[in-house]
Design a protein around this motif. Sequence first.
Motif, PDB file in Angstrom:
ATOM      1  N   PRO A 172      61.574  42.308  29.999  1.00  0.00           N
ATOM      2  CA  PRO A 172      61.085  41.043  29.436  1.00  0.00           C
ATOM      3  C   PRO A 172      60.953  39.984  30.528  1.00  0.00           C
ATOM      4  O   PRO A 172      61.554  40.116  31.597  1.00  0.00           O
ATOM      5  N   PRO A 173      60.188  38.919  30.247  1.00  0.00           N
ATOM      6  CA  PRO A 173      60.018  37.865  31.261  1.00  0.00           C
ATOM      7  C   PRO A 173      61.362  37.204  31.579  1.00  0.00           C
ATOM      8  O   PRO A 173      62.205  37.033  30.705  1.00  0.00           O
ATOM      9  N   LYS A 174      61.557  36.879  32.841  1.00  0.00           N
ATOM     10  CA  LYS A 174      62.758  36.148  33.260  1.00  0.00           C
ATOM     11  C   LYS A 174      62.378  34.682  33.412  1.00  0.00           C
ATOM     12  O   LYS A 174      61.395  34.361  34.079  1.00  0.00           O
ATOM     13  N   VAL A 175      63.169  33.816  32.785  1.00  0.00           N
ATOM     14  CA  VAL A 175      62.887  32.378  32.829  1.00  0.00           C
ATOM     15  C   VAL A 175      64.034  31.693  33.565  1.00  0.00           C
ATOM     16  O   VAL A 175      65.209  31.901  33.241  1.00  0.00           O
ATOM     17  N   PHE A 176      63.682  30.901  34.550  1.00  0.00           N
ATOM     18  CA  PHE A 176      64.654  30.212  35.394  1.00  0.00           C
ATOM     19  C   PHE A 176      64.480  28.699  35.255  1.00  0.00           C
ATOM     20  O   PHE A 176      63.365  28.210  35.051  1.00  0.00           O
ATOM     21  N   TYR A 177      65.590  27.978  35.412  1.00  0.00           N
ATOM     22  CA  TYR A 177      65.570  26.517  35.316  1.00  0.00           C
ATOM     23  C   TYR A 177      66.301  25.918  36.505  1.00  0.00           C
ATOM     24  O   TYR A 177      67.287  26.464  36.987  1.00  0.00           O
ATOM     25  N   ARG A 178      65.793  24.781  36.953  1.00  0.00           N
ATOM     26  CA  ARG A 178      66.427  24.010  38.019  1.00  0.00           C
ATOM     27  C   ARG A 178      66.167  22.541  37.747  1.00  0.00           C
ATOM     28  O   ARG A 178      65.210  22.190  37.058  1.00  0.00           O
ATOM     29  N   LEU A 179      67.017  21.692  38.309  1.00  0.00           N
ATOM     30  CA  LEU A 179      66.779  20.259  38.208  1.00  0.00           C
ATOM     31  C   LEU A 179      65.698  19.849  39.190  1.00  0.00           C
ATOM     32  O   LEU A 179      65.642  20.361  40.315  1.00  0.00           O
ATOM     33  N   THR A 180      64.867  18.929  38.780  1.00  0.00           N
ATOM     34  CA  THR A 180      63.922  18.300  39.697  1.00  0.00           C
ATOM     35  C   THR A 180      64.698  17.202  40.435  1.00  0.00           C
ATOM     36  O   THR A 180      65.838  16.873  40.051  1.00  0.00           O
ATOM     37  N   PRO A 181      64.126  16.613  41.459  1.00  0.00           N
ATOM     38  CA  PRO A 181      64.807  15.480  42.099  1.00  0.00           C
ATOM     39  C   PRO A 181      65.122  14.355  41.098  1.00  0.00           C
ATOM     40  O   PRO A 181      66.194  13.746  41.159  1.00  0.00           O
ATOM     41  N   LEU A 182      64.218  14.113  40.164  1.00  0.00           N
ATOM     42  CA  LEU A 182      64.466  13.092  39.136  1.00  0.00           C
ATOM     43  C   LEU A 182      65.662  13.495  38.273  1.00  0.00           C
ATOM     44  O   LEU A 182      66.535  12.679  37.975  1.00  0.00           O
ATOM     45  N   GLY A 183      65.720  14.762  37.882  1.00  0.00           N
ATOM     46  CA  GLY A 183      66.847  15.251  37.098  1.00  0.00           C
ATOM     47  C   GLY A 183      68.151  15.170  37.874  1.00  0.00           C
ATOM     48  O   GLY A 183      69.197  14.807  37.321  1.00  0.00           O
ATOM     49  N   MET A 184      68.109  15.488  39.157  1.00  0.00           N
ATOM     50  CA  MET A 184      69.311  15.410  39.987  1.00  0.00           C
ATOM     51  C   MET A 184      69.795  13.966  40.083  1.00  0.00           C
ATOM     52  O   MET A 184      71.007  13.713  40.113  1.00  0.00           O
ATOM     53  N   SER A 185      68.869  13.017  40.075  1.00  0.00           N
ATOM     54  CA  SER A 185      69.274  11.607  40.155  1.00  0.00           C
ATOM     55  C   SER A 185      70.003  11.150  38.893  1.00  0.00           C
ATOM     56  O   SER A 185      70.711  10.135  38.914  1.00  0.00           O
ATOM     57  N   LEU A 186      69.878  11.894  37.806  1.00  0.00           N
ATOM     58  CA  LEU A 186      70.575  11.564  36.565  1.00  0.00           C
ATOM     59  C   LEU A 186      72.013  12.083  36.574  1.00  0.00           C
ATOM     60  O   LEU A 186      72.860  11.588  35.831  1.00  0.00           O
ATOM     61  N   HIS A 187      72.313  13.039  37.428  1.00  0.00           N
ATOM     62  CA  HIS A 187      73.653  13.626  37.461  1.00  0.00           C
ATOM     63  C   HIS A 187      74.724  12.595  37.813  1.00  0.00           C
ATOM     64  O   HIS A 187      75.805  12.591  37.223  1.00  0.00           O
ATOM     65  N   GLY A 188      74.453  11.713  38.744  1.00  0.00           N
ATOM     66  CA  GLY A 188      75.432  10.688  39.134  1.00  0.00           C
ATOM     67  C   GLY A 188      75.833   9.793  37.967  1.00  0.00           C
ATOM     68  O   GLY A 188      77.030   9.657  37.670  1.00  0.00           O
ATOM     69  N   PRO A 189      74.877   9.180  37.274  1.00  0.00           N
ATOM     70  CA  PRO A 189      75.247   8.340  36.124  1.00  0.00           C
ATOM     71  C   PRO A 189      75.980   9.113  35.025  1.00  0.00           C
ATOM     72  O   PRO A 189      76.922   8.591  34.422  1.00  0.00           O
TER      73      PRO A 189
END
Length: 134
Positions: free
Chosen positions: A95-112
């Motif tokens: 079956p298809p493998k689906v991968f996820y990662r944070l974008t730079p914008l998403g990474m900037s949300l991790h701090g708050p």
Amino acid sequence: MPSPGNPEVTAVDDLARRRGDLFDAQCPTRELLDRIGSKWVAMIITVLARTESPELRFAELERAMPGISHRMLSQELKRLAADGLVQRRVEDSVPPKVFYRLTPLGMSLHGPISVLREWAEAHIGAIDARRRGV
């Protein structure tokens, strides 16, 4: 100087007028909190930010988040991808493998989110005590 009929100018003026008014249903802060304020979004952002690998498969995210349903994780990931916070990559396989990662914008949300988590951990005892009437 741009003309008042310019849609870009109108959108910027509208945003400036609505900024900071949490009582306005169209307040940008309120809109954003509605979109990212769920416990699942905070967990997804945290799991993806803390991983040592560059990206995680759907099943890995699901295992890292006890209590989330398959459907809820799928919905939240689609919303986060649509908002540009998460990047989705599909590997052509059966079956298809689906991968996820944070974008730079998403990474900037991790701090708050981390700051909010630290505040919650520091104060949950006092809040629980108040609820119990202690």
